[in-house]
Design an enzyme around this catalytic site. Sequence first.
Site, PDB file in Angstrom:
ATOM      1  N   GLU A 154      -2.780  -6.650   4.982  1.00 58.47           N
ATOM      2  CA  GLU A 154      -1.563  -5.875   5.294  1.00 58.47           C
ATOM      3  C   GLU A 154      -1.844  -4.715   6.252  1.00 58.47           C
ATOM      4  OE1 GLU A 154       0.023  -4.853   1.461  1.00 58.47           O
ATOM      5  OE2 GLU A 154       1.029  -6.768   1.286  1.00 58.47           O
ATOM      6  N   GLU A 307       1.378 -13.774  -0.718  1.00 54.26           N
ATOM      7  CA  GLU A 307       1.449 -13.046  -1.995  1.00 54.26           C
ATOM      8  C   GLU A 307       2.888 -12.963  -2.469  1.00 54.26           C
ATOM      9  OE1 GLU A 307      -0.111  -9.068  -2.082  1.00 54.26           O
ATOM     10  OE2 GLU A 307      -1.796  -9.605  -0.794  1.00 54.26           O
TER      11      GLU A 307
HETATM   12  C1  GLA Z   1       0.115  -5.926  -1.567  1.00 53.38           C
HETATM   13  C2  GLA Z   1      -1.372  -6.084  -1.488  1.00 53.38           C
HETATM   14  C3  GLA Z   1      -2.006  -6.446  -2.774  1.00 53.38           C
HETATM   15  C4  GLA Z   1      -1.354  -5.742  -3.925  1.00 53.38           C
HETATM   16  C5  GLA Z   1       0.119  -5.998  -3.899  1.00 53.38           C
HETATM   17  C6  GLA Z   1       0.848  -5.332  -5.024  1.00 53.38           C
HETATM   18  O1  GLA Z   1       0.862  -6.990  -1.172  1.00 53.38           O
HETATM   19  O2  GLA Z   1      -1.794  -6.947  -0.490  1.00 53.38           O
HETATM   20  O3  GLA Z   1      -3.351  -6.085  -2.678  1.00 53.38           O
HETATM   21  O4  GLA Z   1      -1.589  -4.377  -3.825  1.00 53.38           O
HETATM   22  O5  GLA Z   1       0.646  -5.468  -2.717  1.00 53.38           O
HETATM   23  O6  GLA Z   1       2.213  -5.641  -4.989  1.00 53.38           O
END
Ligand code: GLA
Length: 661
Positions: A154, A307
């Site tokens: 991210e 995710e």
């Molecule tokens: C992000 C991150 C993860 C985690 C999630 C929690 O998407 O990539 O490492 O912290 O958020 O929602």
Amino acid sequence: MTTRSITDRLGGLAFGGDYNPEQWDEPVWKEDDDLMRRARVNLATVGVFSWALLEPEEGRHDFAWLDAHIDRLHANGVAVDLATPTASPPPWFTLAHPDALPVRPDGTRLVHGSRDTYCLAAPAYRIAARRIAAALAERYGDHPALALWHVHNEYGTLCWCDHAAAAFRVWLRARHGSLDALNEAWGTAFWSQRHTSWEQVLPPRETQWHKNPGQALDFRRFWSDEIIAAFREQRDAIRAHSDRPVTTNLMLPAYQNVDLWALARELDVVTSDQYPNAPGLDAAAGVAVHADRTRSLGGGRPWLLMEQGTNTVYDDGQILGKEPGEILRHTLGHIARGSEGALFFQWRQSRAGAETWHSAMVPHAGPDSRIFREVTRVGEAVARLGELAGSTVAASVAVLDDPDAWWALGVDGLPSSRLDYHAALVRAHRALWDADATVDFAHPEHELSRYRLVIAPALFLLSDKGAENLRDYVADGGTLFVQHAAGFVDDRMHARLGGYPAEPLREALGIRVEEYRPLRQDERITLSDGSHGTVWSESLRTEGAQTLAAYTHGMLTGGPALTRHRSGTGQGWYLSTRLDDADYADLVGRLLKEAGVEPDVPGLPAGVEAVTRHALDGRHWQVLLNHTPVAVPLPDPAHDLLTDALAQELPPGGCAVLRGH
Ligand code: GLA
């Protein structure tokens, strides 16, 4: 040869999640193997936050533990999405390179203790990031388990430190060529801001009052390019040793620190993370807008949900649970819109650390739990959808999305602080989603001719090229709907003179906006057609357009509020206020009708979502999601891949994936 499609290696759609075995020990690893088989996991993201273990001290690597886990996963039939761990530098790094810690606009230097504690522009950080990426690629580049490279996590952390300032100046020289050009672009003739040497040029740090808008916008662009450069360095270091596809997981919602169109162009496969921020139908709409944006960023190519949470809806400071059945609906919501599977953060819920309470596929309660049972059912469902791999989605409506326009609405000193780019984008998508239209996002400078309807919800900034493109789109037969405060500035944040919006767009709309008149906080106006507006109004005159609704208040009384103009073989609509939700939905419905846009599956009741995935060879599948608590008969019963039987109806809260015939 580069294997661009990850599904080739998986033999079907992807199912799995972030796997952090370093938080556990041998007996748990054994149980993980068993549970992953039960849940039909075929892809695990490994190493996202493993820098401290992989490089315990500067330049010394320890891969033995990772070798063992990757081999174990491989033996268990689970492919690996291997991450570079650069989103969380270890404590030794920050101690050795304090200058690489990020600095806020107010000058506060952050310390170690969370994650993302780096400045991407700090040379020491970039060297360390390339080194660990190259070392991983050298070691695992052709490991048979490896399906995908996951660079960083991210991207989007910004910094205002002296390294950032130096890199910003280099970027500005390349963009503007000379200090004179920079002064002109930033309008430094105002407030005595003229720079006479490059050292005087700074990032937009905390200052006395309004920051310079040109400087603020350029700083956003600079950071976007810097982020993309950092990604490319790692990607190229990996490609030197590996032919597997490379991605980085994008974080979409209201977090616009990088030009996602530009970053997506660098990825072999576009991947993204999604966590709804409201429950129920709003969460389902959130899934849809996210999935449509991600697919569009990749130009329609198949993408992958990297995710989601099994039980995570962030809502105003608390984590709300997902209702039974929602994990499957959200998963299929992404797959319906082009995702090649669904991954979660994370496989096993942490027992310690900063995200102890974040949901997972195996919750604290263990496998004897509703969540793990649902995960297993979702895994079974995804395993039945292998034939969808490689197919994609065709939309006939586009919503325009331009990071420059987003950033432009974030500068100081605008006529209203209530022009919210992201909210406008999501609202336009929501109205289309409620009307069952399949939607792409597009940049205003993209080729738009394949769309019957194009909506521009928040183009405060519009480049000359974008304005020409929109004019041509209408001239060639498109239906364009432009919302208030559009084309007010060019790509240097200079106001458009002689009336808004930008000149060539005015041709398509047949109007000229002379004056902006934001409404007071609690002001709600009524238009002549009975609809209501808030936030904003404009004094405009028609130059060929027809007035469909007029203002009925104050000095604007009788003046046009909603207009339509026939131009070439198309039409340009302009709405100069922010309509209430129901009125806005009605207007969007009317536009869809005018433009001849039909739902993918006509005849479904409200709360039932349907999207079609098309394969190149003509095969297609309808993914149907019933967000209502009642059974819904199907207008056109067909073979359901989820049950391997003829589906006549959708059960309450249930789903179907119908093979086209
Ligand atoms: C992000 C991150 C993860 C985690 C999630 C929690 O998407 O990539 O490492 O912290 O958020 O929602």
